[in-house]
Design a protein around this motif. Sequence first.
Motif, PDB file in Angstrom:
ATOM      1  N   TYR A  69       0.858  -1.334  -0.014  1.00  8.30           N
ATOM      2  CA  TYR A  69      -0.004  -0.020  -0.060  1.00  8.30           C
ATOM      3  C   TYR A  69       0.960   1.288   0.123  1.00  8.30           C
ATOM      4  O   TYR A  69       1.540   1.533   0.921  1.00  8.30           O
ATOM      5  CB  TYR A  69      -0.818  -0.154   1.159  1.00  8.30           C
ATOM      6  N   GLU A  70       0.689   1.894  -1.044  1.00 11.88           N
ATOM      7  CA  GLU A  70       1.837   3.171  -1.194  1.00 11.88           C
ATOM      8  C   GLU A  70       0.530   4.094  -2.002  1.00 11.88           C
ATOM      9  O   GLU A  70       0.501   4.127  -3.170  1.00 11.88           O
ATOM     10  CB  GLU A  70       2.927   2.718  -2.346  1.00 11.88           C
ATOM     11  N   PRO A  71       0.084   5.047  -1.097  1.00 13.07           N
ATOM     12  CA  PRO A  71      -0.611   5.945  -1.581  1.00 13.07           C
ATOM     13  C   PRO A  71      -0.260   6.707  -2.695  1.00 13.07           C
ATOM     14  O   PRO A  71       0.847   6.988  -2.933  1.00 13.07           O
ATOM     15  CB  PRO A  71      -0.999   6.955  -0.405  1.00 13.07           C
ATOM     16  N   GLY A  72      -1.186   6.809  -3.725  1.00 15.91           N
ATOM     17  CA  GLY A  72      -1.142   7.430  -4.959  1.00 15.91           C
ATOM     18  C   GLY A  72      -0.319   6.606  -5.948  1.00 15.91           C
ATOM     19  O   GLY A  72       0.027   6.838  -7.203  1.00 15.91           O
ATOM     20  N   ALA A  73       0.339   5.432  -5.608  1.00 12.58           N
ATOM     21  CA  ALA A  73       1.287   4.779  -6.502  1.00 12.58           C
ATOM     22  C   ALA A  73       0.932   3.204  -6.536  1.00 12.58           C
ATOM     23  O   ALA A  73       0.873   2.580  -7.748  1.00 12.58           O
ATOM     24  CB  ALA A  73       2.694   4.717  -5.998  1.00 12.58           C
ATOM     25  N   ARG A  74       0.469   2.473  -5.673  1.00 10.09           N
ATOM     26  CA  ARG A  74       0.382   1.034  -5.616  1.00 10.09           C
ATOM     27  C   ARG A  74      -0.715   0.421  -4.722  1.00 10.09           C
ATOM     28  O   ARG A  74      -0.486   1.080  -3.454  1.00 10.09           O
ATOM     29  CB  ARG A  74       1.592   0.237  -5.403  1.00 10.09           C
ATOM     30  N   MET A  75      -1.390  -0.559  -4.706  1.00 10.20           N
ATOM     31  CA  MET A  75      -2.120  -1.441  -3.859  1.00 10.20           C
ATOM     32  C   MET A  75      -2.085  -2.851  -4.305  1.00 10.20           C
ATOM     33  O   MET A  75      -2.487  -3.119  -5.708  1.00 10.20           O
ATOM     34  CB  MET A  75      -3.397  -1.070  -3.502  1.00 10.20           C
ATOM     35  N   ALA A  76      -1.710  -3.785  -3.513  1.00  8.32           N
ATOM     36  CA  ALA A  76      -1.830  -5.154  -3.826  1.00  8.32           C
ATOM     37  C   ALA A  76      -2.269  -5.964  -2.562  1.00  8.32           C
ATOM     38  O   ALA A  76      -2.215  -5.558  -1.535  1.00  8.32           O
ATOM     39  CB  ALA A  76      -0.439  -5.559  -4.025  1.00  8.32           C
ATOM     40  N   VAL A  77      -3.401  -6.788  -2.968  1.00 11.88           N
ATOM     41  CA  VAL A  77      -3.747  -7.798  -2.165  1.00 11.88           C
ATOM     42  C   VAL A  77      -3.641  -9.143  -2.607  1.00 11.88           C
ATOM     43  O   VAL A  77      -3.408  -9.509  -3.932  1.00 11.88           O
ATOM     44  CB  VAL A  77      -5.325  -7.669  -1.996  1.00 11.88           C
ATOM     45  N   THR A  78      -3.724 -10.019  -1.642  1.00 11.32           N
ATOM     46  CA  THR A  78      -3.471 -11.579  -1.830  1.00 11.32           C
ATOM     47  C   THR A  78      -4.716 -12.249  -1.029  1.00 11.32           C
ATOM     48  O   THR A  78      -4.978 -11.857   0.029  1.00 11.32           O
ATOM     49  CB  THR A  78      -2.291 -12.205  -1.196  1.00 11.32           C
ATOM     50  N   SER A  79      -5.344 -13.150  -1.748  1.00 14.62           N
ATOM     51  CA  SER A  79      -6.525 -14.064  -1.111  1.00 14.62           C
ATOM     52  C   SER A  79      -6.010 -14.815   0.063  1.00 14.62           C
ATOM     53  O   SER A  79      -4.802 -15.544  -0.160  1.00 14.62           O
ATOM     54  CB  SER A  79      -7.319 -14.594  -2.334  1.00 14.62           C
ATOM     55  N   THR A  80      -6.877 -14.839   1.153  1.00 13.31           N
ATOM     56  CA  THR A  80      -6.577 -15.809   2.441  1.00 13.31           C
ATOM     57  C   THR A  80      -7.639 -16.793   2.376  1.00 13.31           C
ATOM     58  O   THR A  80      -7.357 -17.839   2.998  1.00 13.31           O
ATOM     59  CB  THR A  80      -6.491 -14.722   3.630  1.00 13.31           C
ATOM     60  N   SER A  81      -8.704 -16.778   1.485  1.00 12.96           N
ATOM     61  CA  SER A  81      -9.705 -17.712   1.246  1.00 12.96           C
ATOM     62  C   SER A  81     -10.590 -17.245  -0.062  1.00 12.96           C
ATOM     63  O   SER A  81     -10.536 -16.195  -0.305  1.00 12.96           O
ATOM     64  CB  SER A  81     -10.597 -17.979   2.529  1.00 12.96           C
ATOM     65  N   GLY A  82     -10.788 -18.449  -0.502  1.00  9.59           N
ATOM     66  CA  GLY A  82     -11.753 -18.270  -1.867  1.00  9.59           C
ATOM     67  C   GLY A  82     -11.494 -19.364  -2.594  1.00  9.59           C
ATOM     68  O   GLY A  82     -11.093 -20.363  -2.221  1.00  9.59           O
ATOM     69  N   ILE A  83     -12.249 -19.404  -3.851  1.00 12.77           N
ATOM     70  CA  ILE A  83     -12.223 -20.588  -4.683  1.00 12.77           C
ATOM     71  C   ILE A  83     -10.886 -21.111  -5.073  1.00 12.77           C
ATOM     72  O   ILE A  83     -10.664 -21.991  -5.889  1.00 12.77           O
ATOM     73  CB  ILE A  83     -13.458 -20.502  -5.663  1.00 12.77           C
ATOM     74  N   MET A  84      -9.940 -19.899  -5.351  1.00 10.20           N
ATOM     75  CA  MET A  84      -8.598 -20.213  -5.823  1.00 10.20           C
ATOM     76  C   MET A  84      -7.592 -19.052  -5.151  1.00 10.20           C
ATOM     77  O   MET A  84      -8.112 -18.104  -5.050  1.00 10.20           O
ATOM     78  CB  MET A  84      -8.731 -20.215  -7.334  1.00 10.20           C
ATOM     79  N   ALA A  85      -6.417 -19.574  -4.896  1.00  5.88           N
ATOM     80  CA  ALA A  85      -5.373 -18.470  -4.608  1.00  5.88           C
ATOM     81  C   ALA A  85      -5.278 -17.533  -5.729  1.00  5.88           C
ATOM     82  O   ALA A  85      -5.177 -17.789  -6.984  1.00  5.88           O
ATOM     83  CB  ALA A  85      -3.923 -19.248  -4.308  1.00  5.88           C
ATOM     84  N   THR A  86      -5.484 -16.271  -5.187  1.00  9.46           N
ATOM     85  CA  THR A  86      -5.528 -15.175  -6.311  1.00  9.46           C
ATOM     86  C   THR A  86      -4.686 -14.081  -5.671  1.00  9.46           C
ATOM     87  O   THR A  86      -4.910 -13.844  -4.366  1.00  9.46           O
ATOM     88  CB  THR A  86      -6.867 -14.661  -6.339  1.00  9.46           C
ATOM     89  N   SER A  87      -4.150 -13.063  -6.316  1.00 10.43           N
ATOM     90  CA  SER A  87      -3.223 -11.829  -5.928  1.00 10.43           C
ATOM     91  C   SER A  87      -3.819 -10.958  -6.894  1.00 10.43           C
ATOM     92  O   SER A  87      -3.880 -11.249  -8.270  1.00 10.43           O
ATOM     93  CB  SER A  87      -2.008 -12.045  -5.606  1.00 10.43           C
ATOM     94  N   SER A  88      -3.876  -9.701  -6.592  1.00  9.16           N
ATOM     95  CA  SER A  88      -4.155  -8.638  -7.475  1.00  9.16           C
ATOM     96  C   SER A  88      -3.134  -7.501  -7.270  1.00  9.16           C
ATOM     97  O   SER A  88      -2.914  -6.970  -5.743  1.00  9.16           O
ATOM     98  CB  SER A  88      -5.538  -8.040  -7.231  1.00  9.16           C
ATOM     99  N   ASP A  89      -2.640  -6.907  -8.298  1.00 12.04           N
ATOM    100  CA  ASP A  89      -1.771  -5.680  -7.888  1.00 12.04           C
ATOM    101  C   ASP A  89      -2.134  -4.678  -8.906  1.00 12.04           C
ATOM    102  O   ASP A  89      -2.025  -4.658 -10.119  1.00 12.04           O
ATOM    103  CB  ASP A  89      -0.308  -6.055  -8.191  1.00 12.04           C
ATOM    104  N   LEU A  90      -2.572  -3.508  -8.178  1.00 13.17           N
ATOM    105  CA  LEU A  90      -2.764  -2.226  -9.063  1.00 13.17           C
ATOM    106  C   LEU A  90      -1.686  -1.048  -8.819  1.00 13.17           C
ATOM    107  O   LEU A  90      -1.370  -0.860  -7.756  1.00 13.17           O
ATOM    108  CB  LEU A  90      -4.068  -1.587  -8.412  1.00 13.17           C
ATOM    109  N   GLN A  91      -1.085  -0.873 -10.070  1.00  8.89           N
ATOM    110  CA  GLN A  91      -0.240   0.241  -9.832  1.00  8.89           C
ATOM    111  C   GLN A  91      -0.651   1.692 -10.760  1.00  8.89           C
ATOM    112  O   GLN A  91      -1.468   1.410 -11.766  1.00  8.89           O
ATOM    113  CB  GLN A  91       1.207  -0.313 -10.653  1.00  8.89           C
ATOM    114  N   PHE A  92      -0.263   2.776 -10.205  1.00  7.99           N
ATOM    115  CA  PHE A  92      -0.837   3.936 -10.674  1.00  7.99           C
ATOM    116  C   PHE A  92       0.325   4.873 -11.206  1.00  7.99           C
ATOM    117  O   PHE A  92       1.304   4.951 -10.090  1.00  7.99           O
ATOM    118  CB  PHE A  92      -1.627   4.817  -9.709  1.00  7.99           C
TER     119      PHE A  92
END
Length: 142
Positions: A69-92
């Motif tokens: 979490y870098e305000p104005g630049a990036r946010m990334a998340v990783t699943s801890t539960s769900g139907i499949m292991a997933t990660s998402s990375d948003l860069q600005f």
Amino acid sequence: MFTVTESVHIDRPVNEVFDFFTEGRARWDESVISEELTSPPPVGVGSTMHTRMRAVGREVDFDWRVTAYEPGARMAVTSTSGIMATSSDLQFADANGATVVAVRIDAEPTGIMRLAEPMIADSIRSTLATSLARAKRMLESA
């Protein structure tokens, strides 16, 4: 495992776009039914959230942990539960007063879902492209 990447150019300042995207995907991601922060605010590395979304033709729940979490630049998340292991990375990135948003989603279907991996990846790619176009319209018409 597969990776989906999409980007969009939005004619709005980077901080405004970052805030819009990180205040909840239910605003711009058409697959999200609801999303709530499950840890105390403000959002930062280690924060958790719960998302109910439409995926693989049904409603599913995911729990996430913020990993960057870098305000104005990036946010990334990783699943801890769900139907499949997933990660998402948003860069600005600032683009002369506008913003380029680049999104990368990594997912690892298991079991029978591995057989449908190409279809799942195509569905996620299509939904992401549509959702980014929706965010662009929403932000630029504001």
